[in-house]
Scaffold this motif. Structure first.
Motif, PDB file in Angstrom:
ATOM      1  N   PRO A   1       0.740  -1.267   0.012  1.00 35.41           N
ATOM      2  CA  PRO A   1       0.036  -0.051  -0.194  1.00 35.41           C
ATOM      3  C   PRO A   1       0.944   1.225   0.074  1.00 35.41           C
ATOM      4  O   PRO A   1       0.293   2.295  -0.556  1.00 35.41           O
ATOM      5  CB  PRO A   1      -0.956  -0.099   1.426  1.00 35.41           C
ATOM      6  CG  PRO A   1      -1.052  -1.761   1.593  1.00 35.41           C
ATOM      7  CD  PRO A   1       0.474  -2.171   1.009  1.00 35.41           C
ATOM      8  N   SER A   2       1.930   1.232   0.496  1.00 33.85           N
ATOM      9  CA  SER A   2       2.999   2.387   0.653  1.00 33.85           C
ATOM     10  C   SER A   2       4.138   2.179  -0.150  1.00 33.85           C
ATOM     11  O   SER A   2       5.095   3.148   0.094  1.00 33.85           O
ATOM     12  CB  SER A   2       3.105   2.929   2.139  1.00 33.85           C
ATOM     13  OG  SER A   2       3.672   2.020   2.693  1.00 33.85           O
ATOM     14  N   PHE A   3       4.475   1.230  -0.798  1.00 31.91           N
ATOM     15  CA  PHE A   3       5.741   0.847  -1.198  1.00 31.91           C
ATOM     16  C   PHE A   3       5.517   0.025  -2.416  1.00 31.91           C
ATOM     17  O   PHE A   3       4.726  -0.931  -2.436  1.00 31.91           O
ATOM     18  CB  PHE A   3       6.735   0.351  -0.028  1.00 31.91           C
ATOM     19  CG  PHE A   3       7.887  -0.374  -0.598  1.00 31.91           C
ATOM     20  CD1 PHE A   3       9.087   0.846  -0.727  1.00 31.91           C
ATOM     21  CD2 PHE A   3       8.267  -1.756  -0.977  1.00 31.91           C
ATOM     22  CE1 PHE A   3      10.398   0.269  -0.949  1.00 31.91           C
ATOM     23  CE2 PHE A   3       9.482  -2.033  -1.227  1.00 31.91           C
ATOM     24  CZ  PHE A   3      10.439  -0.971  -1.309  1.00 31.91           C
ATOM     25  N   GLY A   4       6.692  -0.047  -3.358  1.00 34.03           N
ATOM     26  CA  GLY A   4       6.693  -0.569  -4.622  1.00 34.03           C
ATOM     27  C   GLY A   4       7.900  -1.048  -5.091  1.00 34.03           C
ATOM     28  O   GLY A   4       8.849   0.047  -4.861  1.00 34.03           O
ATOM     29  N   LEU A   5       8.389  -2.077  -5.648  1.00 37.10           N
ATOM     30  CA  LEU A   5       9.675  -2.191  -6.306  1.00 37.10           C
ATOM     31  C   LEU A   5       9.383  -2.981  -7.553  1.00 37.10           C
ATOM     32  O   LEU A   5       8.436  -3.828  -7.867  1.00 37.10           O
ATOM     33  CB  LEU A   5      10.520  -3.203  -5.378  1.00 37.10           C
ATOM     34  CG  LEU A   5      12.170  -3.354  -5.897  1.00 37.10           C
ATOM     35  CD1 LEU A   5      12.748  -2.057  -5.565  1.00 37.10           C
ATOM     36  CD2 LEU A   5      12.635  -4.247  -4.945  1.00 37.10           C
ATOM     37  N   TYR A   6       9.941  -2.495  -8.744  1.00 34.46           N
ATOM     38  CA  TYR A   6       9.483  -2.827 -10.049  1.00 34.46           C
ATOM     39  C   TYR A   6      10.708  -2.667 -11.276  1.00 34.46           C
ATOM     40  O   TYR A   6      11.563  -2.069 -10.857  1.00 34.46           O
ATOM     41  CB  TYR A   6       8.181  -2.275 -10.542  1.00 34.46           C
ATOM     42  CG  TYR A   6       8.484  -0.500 -10.522  1.00 34.46           C
ATOM     43  CD1 TYR A   6       8.772  -0.024 -11.737  1.00 34.46           C
ATOM     44  CD2 TYR A   6       8.295  -0.003  -9.554  1.00 34.46           C
ATOM     45  CE1 TYR A   6       9.082   1.302 -11.805  1.00 34.46           C
ATOM     46  CE2 TYR A   6       8.467   1.679  -9.641  1.00 34.46           C
ATOM     47  CZ  TYR A   6       8.926   2.302 -10.857  1.00 34.46           C
ATOM     48  OH  TYR A   6       8.882   3.752 -10.996  1.00 34.46           O
ATOM     49  N   SER A   7      10.218  -3.217 -12.290  1.00 39.65           N
ATOM     50  CA  SER A   7      11.029  -2.999 -13.570  1.00 39.65           C
ATOM     51  C   SER A   7      10.055  -2.403 -14.656  1.00 39.65           C
ATOM     52  O   SER A   7       8.744  -2.979 -14.566  1.00 39.65           O
ATOM     53  CB  SER A   7      11.673  -4.369 -14.041  1.00 39.65           C
ATOM     54  OG  SER A   7      12.799  -4.957 -12.949  1.00 39.65           O
ATOM     55  N   LYS A   8      10.570  -2.037 -15.763  1.00 39.87           N
ATOM     56  CA  LYS A   8       9.763  -1.191 -16.690  1.00 39.87           C
ATOM     57  C   LYS A   8      10.517  -1.321 -17.959  1.00 39.87           C
ATOM     58  O   LYS A   8      11.705  -1.151 -18.141  1.00 39.87           O
ATOM     59  CB  LYS A   8       9.305   0.123 -16.254  1.00 39.87           C
ATOM     60  CG  LYS A   8       8.628   0.907 -17.350  1.00 39.87           C
ATOM     61  CD  LYS A   8       8.138   2.186 -16.601  1.00 39.87           C
ATOM     62  CE  LYS A   8       9.366   3.327 -17.122  1.00 39.87           C
ATOM     63  NZ  LYS A   8       9.147   4.517 -16.336  1.00 39.87           N
TER      64      LYS A   8
END
Length: 200
Positions: A126-133
Motif C-alpha cells: 500500500p505504501s511501497f513498490g519495487l518494479y522493472s519497466k
C-alpha cells in the motif's frame, strides 16, 4: 459443519474481491531524467554534420542538455503485479560550432518519443513498490543548424527512429494514492530519473 465451511469460504471470497477493487488500478506519473539514450544522442551527432560536414578545424563545443521530461500512464490488471500503459518523453540538446576559438554556428536537437510500455511489480504494498519497466516505440527527432557568421545559412531535418526505455530497477514510496519514485536504467527517459505519480 460442511455448510459452515462453505459459507466462510464464500465470505472470504467476497471480502477478497472487495479488497481487490479498493486497490488503485490506474496510475499517472511525471518524471525528469538525465543521461538520455546514447543511441539517440549518437544519431543526433551522426546526422548533425549537415551544413558543417567535414569542415577542417571546426569543432562542436558548449554542450547544453535540457534532460528528459516524461509523462506516463499504467493500468494494472487483475494480477496487480502486471501493468500496461504508455510513456511520452521530450528531450532537448544544443551545442555551438567553433573555429579558431570563435563561435561560427549552433545546433539544436529535439526528441519526442511515444512508447507502449510494460511494468512488473516485484513488491506491491500500500505504501511501497519495487518494479522493472520496459517501453518500446518511435522517437521523432528534429535537428536545426545555423551558421551564425553569415546569419542566413541554416538547415532543418526531421527523422523517425526506434525509441526505448529499460528501467532495470524502480522504487516508489508514499501513500496508497500519491508516491514519489526513482528509477535506474537506460533509454529515452534517462539513465536516472525521478518523479511523482498519482494512483487511482
Amino acid at each position: 459443519m460442511k455448510k459452515t465451511i462453505i459459507f466462510v469460504m464464500a465470505l472470504m471470497s467476497v471480502v477478497s474481491a472487495v479488497a481487490q477493487t479498493d486497490e488503485p488500478r490506474n496510475e499517472i506519473g511525471i518524471s525528469y531524467g538525465v543521461g538520455v539514450s546514447l543511441i539517440g544522442d549518437g544519431i543526433g551527432n551522426s546526422i548533425g554534420a549537415g551544413i558543417f560536414d567535414s569542415v577542417l578545424g571546426r569543432k562542436w563545443t558548449n554542450d547544453k542538455q535540457f534532460g528528459t521530461l516524461a509523462i506516463e500512464y499504467f493500468r494494472h490488471l487483475d494480477n496487480p503485479k502486471v501493468a500496461f500503459g504508455a510513456i511520452l518523453t521530450y528531450a532537448q540538446y544544443s551545442n555551438d560550432l567553433e573555429s579558431n576559438n570563435q563561435k561560427v554556428g549552433e545546433r539544436t536537437r529535439k526528441y519526442i518519443t511515444a512508447m507502449p510500455a510494460f511494468k512488473y511489480m516485484y513488491v506491491n504494498k500500500p505504501s511501497f513498490g519495487l518494479y522493472s519497466k520496459l517501453g518500446l516505440g518511435l522517437m521523432f527527432m528534429n535537428l536545426k543548424e545555423k551558421d551564425t557568421q553569415s546569419g542566413s545559412k541554416s538547415e532543418s531535418k526531421s527523422k523517425l527512429y526506434l525509441g526505448y526505455q529499460v528501467s532495470l530497477l524502480g522504487l516508489e514510496a508514499g501513500s496508497q494514492h500519491v508516491r514519489a519514485f526513482v528509477e535506474a536504467g537506460f533509454g529515452e527517459q534517462g539513465i536516472v530519473l525521478a518523479g511523482l505519480k498519482y494512483r487511482f
